[in-house]
Design an enzyme around this catalytic site. Structure first.
Site, PDB file in Angstrom:
ATOM      1  N   ARG A   1      52.942  22.956  51.947  1.00 35.54           N
ATOM      2  CA  ARG A   1      51.680  22.981  51.198  1.00 35.54           C
ATOM      3  C   ARG A   1      50.627  23.839  51.892  1.00 35.54           C
ATOM      4  NH1 ARG A   1      50.729  17.257  50.269  1.00 35.54           N
ATOM      5  NH2 ARG A   1      49.279  17.383  51.989  1.00 35.54           N
TER       6      ARG A   1
ATOM      7  N   TYR B   1      31.437  33.420  34.376  1.00 31.53           N
ATOM      8  CA  TYR B   1      32.689  33.273  33.629  1.00 31.53           C
ATOM      9  C   TYR B   1      32.687  31.932  32.870  1.00 31.53           C
ATOM     10  CZ  TYR B   1      37.817  32.750  33.194  1.00 31.53           C
ATOM     11  OH  TYR B   1      39.085  32.563  32.747  1.00 31.53           O
TER      12      TYR B   1
ATOM     13  N   ASP C   1      31.871  35.452  42.562  1.00 36.96           N
ATOM     14  CA  ASP C   1      33.100  35.788  41.848  1.00 36.96           C
ATOM     15  C   ASP C   1      33.150  37.323  41.804  1.00 36.96           C
ATOM     16  OD1 ASP C   1      35.017  36.444  39.906  1.00 36.96           O
ATOM     17  OD2 ASP C   1      34.698  34.580  38.808  1.00 36.96           O
TER      18      ASP C   1
ATOM     19  N   LYS D   1      44.009  39.267  37.820  1.00 36.87           N
ATOM     20  CA  LYS D   1      43.526  40.486  37.170  1.00 36.87           C
ATOM     21  C   LYS D   1      44.054  41.722  37.895  1.00 36.87           C
ATOM     22  CE  LYS D   1      41.572  37.520  34.555  1.00 36.87           C
ATOM     23  NZ  LYS D   1      40.210  37.019  34.645  1.00 36.87           N
TER      24      LYS D   1
HETATM   25  C1  LIG Z   1      39.825  35.654  34.531  1.00 36.84           C
HETATM   26  C2  LIG Z   1      38.681  35.325  35.367  1.00 36.84           C
HETATM   27  C3  LIG Z   1      38.681  34.167  36.144  1.00 36.84           C
HETATM   28  C4  LIG Z   1      39.786  33.144  36.095  1.00 36.84           C
HETATM   29  O1  LIG Z   1      41.028  33.624  36.482  1.00 36.84           O
HETATM   30  P1  LIG Z   1      42.376  32.880  36.001  1.00 36.84           P
HETATM   31  O2  LIG Z   1      43.407  33.348  36.933  1.00 36.84           O
HETATM   32  O3  LIG Z   1      42.588  33.301  34.578  1.00 36.84           O
HETATM   33  O4  LIG Z   1      42.122  31.400  36.091  1.00 36.84           O
HETATM   34  C5  LIG Z   1      37.594  33.935  36.954  1.00 36.84           C
HETATM   35  N1  LIG Z   1      36.558  34.796  37.003  1.00 36.84           N
HETATM   36  C6  LIG Z   1      36.530  35.910  36.261  1.00 36.84           C
HETATM   37  C7  LIG Z   1      35.356  36.824  36.368  1.00 36.84           C
HETATM   38  C8  LIG Z   1      37.577  36.219  35.417  1.00 36.84           C
HETATM   39  O5  LIG Z   1      37.525  37.324  34.660  1.00 36.84           O
END
Ligand SMILES: *Cc1c(COP(=O)(O)O)cnc(C)c1O
Length: 392
Positions: free
Chosen positions: A55, A108, A180, A205
């Site tokens: 883990r 987000y 973020d 992404k």
């Molecule tokens: C897509 C996204 C997330 C979340 O990512 P996931 O892997 O889909 O949970 C968080 N912040 C931003 C800015 C995003 O575009």
């Protein structure tokens, strides 16, 4: 220091340790055996009797975490099973009942939902701030403000924050600044050079880059690291070694891919700005965009993600537009090699009232720019009900 492209190819790898293999292999495992009693006893670190366990990661995990910590410019990184998990667990690692947190209004959507429901239910006071606040965020800071959570450019409307000003104000009351940083990736925004304490990537992404895995990662500076680490471990957060392998593989080509996403996004966005159906293009790399000066000052490049607003909410016109796009799929997420659109409409905000039209999020993929422009303009013309130019 090498150029970023070279750096991305070589960081977080140790071929010699894995029989000369260039890529760190997929390591699976739960149990990690101790050699003998004394090494078992020695492994009890930081008051944790179970520091050696699947883990807490395998060599695949550590290769990815080390690479990201180095590329973001932070102290250490931790993986999570999704970008959203990284956002919410990073937040939970810092707050207690009675604390106050400030969240940017263009956060987000699912992070907004989490702070509005779960954090509020846990007794944390949640307040939103306008993305343009800058040093004026001081007016909303309180003695018990524990976290300022930002995203820049923010989701759907792409306003840029003055992060150095926000960090300076937040640190003056002892708050942690969480960012973020998914839009810019570690390549185009250096969070720790601008004062951020924790930088979060939805690795789903651009890092994975091929729309085939979900993954998140949070990186902390030295001050924030012990809290982030303890908080995540207490919730049992892990990520699959297969997904980590895909993320490590994607990382190698990120600078090459992002250059193309950047130029495709800027060219597509500029050309769309002139179409009669479009009232607004939201892309901080375009001169004249409200965030352009801050983007130029603080960022090293742009991703392929931006917003447009069309001047109608008529579902017939919108269906004509979306259904005639051939290269842009309708779908969530972004950062893969392919172009996408998301029909948004009116994003949820506490402060600003979004304009009258209909917002669309656009991701410019790696296709040839001429094909992307032709496809989008053709669909816009059909939506306007103009006679369509014959397609070769
Ligand atoms: C897509 C996204 C997330 C979340 O990512 P996931 O892997 O889909 O949970 C968080 N912040 C931003 C800015 C995003 O575009």
């Amino acid at each position: 220091m090498h150029d970023a492209t070279t750096h991305y190819l070589h960081c977080g790898r140790d071929s010699e340790a894995y029989g000369g293999l260039i890529n760190t292999p997929v390591f699976r495992g739960s149990t990690v055996l101790a050699k003998d009693f004394s090494s078992w006893e020695a492994s009890k670190k930081d008051g944790n009797p179970y520091a050696h366990y699947g883990r807490f990661g395998t060599p695949t995990t550590r290769a990815f975490e080390d690479a990201i910590a180095e590329l973001e410019g932070g102290h250490s990184s931790l993986v999570f099973p999704s970008g959203l998990a990284a956002c919410v667990h990073a937040l939970l690692a810092f707050v207690s009942a009675g604390d106050h947190v400030l969240i940017t209004d263009n956060i987000y959507g699912p992070t907004r939902a989490f702070v509005s429901t779960v954090l509020t239910r846990l007794g944390v006071a949640v307040e939103f701030f306008v993305p343009s606040a800058g040093a004026n965020i001081a007016r909303q800071l309180r003695a018990n403000t524990r976290v300022v959570f930002t995203e820049s450019p923010g989701s759907l409307t792409f306003e840029v924050c003055d992060l150095p000003a926000i960090c300076q104000a937040a640190h003056s009351v002892g708050a942690f600044v969480l960012l973020d940083n998914t839009w810019a990736s570690p390549l185009y925004f250096k969070p720790f050079e601008h004062g951020v304490d924790v930088s979060i990537q939805a690795a789903t992404k651009y890092i994975v880059g091929h729309s085939d895995a979900l993954l998140g990662v949070a990186t902390a500076n030295e001050r924030a690291w012990p809290l982030l680490k303890a908080g995540a471990h207490d919730f049992g957060q892990t990520a699959s070694p297969d997904d980590l392998f895909l993320a490590l593989r994607g990382l190698r080509t990120l600078p090459v891919r992002l250059q193309r996403h950047w130029s495709n996004g800027v060219e597509l966005a500029s050309s769309l700005a002139h179409h009669p159906l479009i009232t607004r293009v939201m892309h901080p790399a375009l001169p004249g965009d409200p965030g352009h000066d801050l983007w130029k000052r603080d960022f090293l490049g742009a991703s392929g993600l931006f917003g447009i607003e069309v001047n109608t909410q008529d579902p017939v016109v919108l269906a004509r537009l979306f259904d005639n796009l051939k290269l842009f799929g309708i779908g969530l997420s972004w950062g893969g090699f392919e172009s996408l659109v998301v029909p948004v409409g009116q994003p949820q905000r506490n402060h600003c009232t979004p304009a009258q039209g209909y917002l669309i999020r656009v991701h410019a993929g790696l296709e040839h720019i001429n094909d992307l422009q032709h496809d989008f303009h053709r669909a816009l013309d059909i939506a306007l009900n103009k006679p369509c130019v014959a397609v070769a």
